[in-house]
Enzyme design. Structure first.
Site, PDB file in Angstrom:
ATOM      1  N   HIS A 188       0.842  -1.208   0.000  1.00  0.00           N
ATOM      2  CA  HIS A 188       0.000   0.000   0.000  1.00  0.00           C
ATOM      3  C   HIS A 188       0.874   1.254   0.000  1.00  0.00           C
ATOM      4  CE1 HIS A 188      -3.957  -1.754   0.455  1.00  0.00           C
ATOM      5  NE2 HIS A 188      -3.534  -2.534   1.418  1.00  0.00           N
ATOM      6  N   CYS A 491       1.910  -3.399 -18.993  1.00  0.00           N
ATOM      7  CA  CYS A 491       1.008  -2.563 -18.202  1.00  0.00           C
ATOM      8  C   CYS A 491       1.309  -2.677 -16.714  1.00  0.00           C
ATOM      9  CB  CYS A 491      -0.451  -2.927 -18.461  1.00  0.00           C
ATOM     10  SG  CYS A 491      -0.887  -4.611 -17.998  1.00  0.00           S
TER      11      CYS A 491
END
Length: 566
Positions: A188, A491
């Site tokens: 995170h 990506c």
């Protein structure tokens, strides 16, 4: 001077005073019993504390300016009000006479251990549960909520790792940089730091030994933390600031010095993301994460709901390519109506395209919605399936896409098996897109969330670069066999590293997709090299023995990085 080295996850150079996250909430004493309080009153007090914490987190979510931050806070708020958790804690109060803070601690700890035993994404959720545990215990004790320290002047924040809710609430105007001793490149902390453009380093072992108030130099590109910064470090910061000020915005065209086109796309997850990416000059969308339609729901969204959401995103890129990834549920994105959270190893379980085997129909309805949104706009819509491992899966997905009326099917290359059989896969689909986050994880057999494995979980690993090369070679073989033009894109987060972007192009990748903030620096570095140089640097990287050596060797040959402060 002392120098610590971790994994740089977001470029930038700053000097500031170190401020540590406060000590975690102490565990209540084992067996701590009720005192002068009836069990039913203690249960009511626990419920009240949970409601207050949930309300505070929801308030912060509503005030958050970043969608990712808001989503994390909403998720944590839901966990604070988790009925099973509170029921188990209440039972410990009534059956064993435990004080509510001790009962909550034991119930949450047991829950967290269950999550860790599951591994993968579920193990990551254990940190979220422990964050909620700390907040509830603090509320029950009448203590301030754990969180980012408050200071009048900007500072460098350091911690072992940051809980999702902490990371989501930090103020970039006050926090100059993030340095954690744990965490991985896909934690995170790392993801939100990139979204905020905040210099950040993870897995910097030893940083917790530095005292608060220590002045440090932080380089988010090289992963260095230096104490007692002097003239050299101050000039490095100044050069970064000059380069950042002089760096032009992306002009909407990815191109090498010799004119070779390398389209630069954006990774997006919502209509708001799409509008931001379009404003940043992205040439299209290289990864549309469709999970935003499904997460946080107890049931599958209707086709009509999905059509509305996809249409809004496609409308931001009229006449441009939008690559849609179908639902990537499972592992780090469990859904109650689709995935089995009891799997012993979710990262290797039923996720992505594989969910269509266990719950047929969800994928077909999603493809129908994508096709209807495609018809309603002028975007050039491509669609790809995640977690493909075999050619027959690619064949079956292509057939499903054709049935829905979608013209350009493709697949993600996230597993070594897909990389080494890319030629067979590309006989059935038009393109592949390399998801370097998972490809690195699976190639190196290293959980991408673990800071202790950050060195292995690095897309600069020569083994990962060879997987990229194998994929490109497979595309060329498919073309030679008459399959027609086959596009290979990236990506994953690797595309956002300007130096690594050069290597990827040198390996033969056609397009790159990244966060909108990365478009400008990546474009600037690509404009400084021609294709021959990119190929030479790619070969140099592949020949190295370690990820660190590969990155260092390439960076040494790209003086533009220093000029741009990257």
């Amino acid at each position: 001077m002392r120098t610590l080295t971790g994994v740089g996850v977001c470029a930038g150079r700053v000097i500031g005073e170190l401020v540590s996250m406060p000590a975690p909430v102490a565990e209540p004493a084992a067996g701590l019993a009720l005192r002068d309080e009836a069990p039913e009153d203690a249960v009511a007090r626990l419920q009240e504390a949970a409601a207050e914490v949930k309300a505070e987190l929801k308030r912060r979510a509503e005030a958050a300016t970043e969608k990712d931050a808001a989503d994390v806070l909403k998720s944590t708020a839901l966990m604070a009000g988790d009925r099973a958790l509170l029921k188990n804690a209440g039972k410990l109060i009534t059956d064993r006479g435990l004080a509510p803070e001790r009962a909550l601690w034991e119930a949450a700890s047991a829950y967290a251990e269950q999550m860790r035993a599951l591994g993968g994404y579920m193990a990551e959720r254990a940190a979220d549960i422990e964050d909620v545990r700390a907040r509830l215990v603090a509320r029950l004790r009448g203590l301030p909520m754990p969180g980012i320290p408050e200071r009048e002047t900007p500072f460098v924040l350091t911690a072992e790792d940051l809980a999702p809710a902490d990371t989501a609430t930090l103020d970039p105007a006050k926090v100059l940089a993030l340095v954690t001793s744990a965490g991985g490149p896909q934690s995170h902390t790392a993801i939100l730091a990139r979204n905020l453009g905040l210099p950040a380093i993870v897995a910097a072992r030893g940083v917790e030994e530095l005292a608060d108030g220590t002045e440090v130099f932080v380089d988010g590109a090289t992963g260095e933390v230096r104490t007692e910064p002097g003239a050299e470090e101050r000039e490095l910061v100044a050069s970064w600031e000059r380069a950042a000020a002089a760096r032009s915005d992306f002009d909407g065209r990815g191109v090498l010095a010799d004119g070779t086109e390398v389209p630069l796309y954006a990774n997006v997850g919502t209509a708001e993301d799409a509008r931001t990416a379009a404003a940043a000059g992205a040439q299209g969308v290289g990864l549309l994460r469709t999970e935003f339609c499904f997460l946080g729901r107890g049931e599958e969204p209707s086709v009509e709901e999905q059509v509305e959401q996809y249409t809004a995103i496609f409308a931001a890129f009229e006449e441009k390519k939008v690559v849609v990834r179908t639902l990537d549920a499972g592992a780090d994105k469990p859904l109650p109506f689709l995935t089995d959270t009891a799997e012993p190893n979710p990262a290797l379980g039923v996720r992505g395209y594989r969910t269509d085997r266990s719950v047929p129909g969800v994928l077909a309805r999603q493809l129908e919605a994508i096709a209807r949104a495609d018809e309603a706009t002028a975007a050039e819509v491509w669609v790809m399936a995640p977690m493909i491992s075999a050619a027959e899966e690619a064949r079956d997905f292509a057939a499903m896409a054709a049935t829905a009326g979608l013209r350009v099917p493709g697949v993600m290359v996230e597993t070594p098996s897909a990389a080494v059989t890319a030629d067979q896969i590309l006989r059935h689909v038009e393109f592949v897109s390399l998801g370097t986050n998972d490809l690195t994880q699976y190639t190196m057999a290293a959980d991408r969330m673990l800071g202790s494995l950050a060195e292995l979980n690095n897309p600069w690993q020569p083994a990962v670069l060879r997987m990229v090369r194998l994929t490109v070679e497979g595309a060329r073989r498919a073309e030679a066999e008459g399959a027609g033009r086959r596009n290979v894109g990236v990506c994953g987060e690797a595309a956002a590293d300007p130096a690594l972007a050069v290597v990827l192009v040198g390996l033969g990748v056609h397009t790159l997709s990244m966060s909108p903030r990365a478009l400008s620096p990546v474009a600037a570095v690509l404009r400084s090299v021609d294709l021959a140089t990119a190929r030479s640097l790619a070969e140099l990287a592949v020949e190295q023995a370690t990820a660190a050596e590969a990155a260092a060797a390439v960076r040494a040959e790209l003086p533009v990085l220093a000029e741009l402060g990257l």
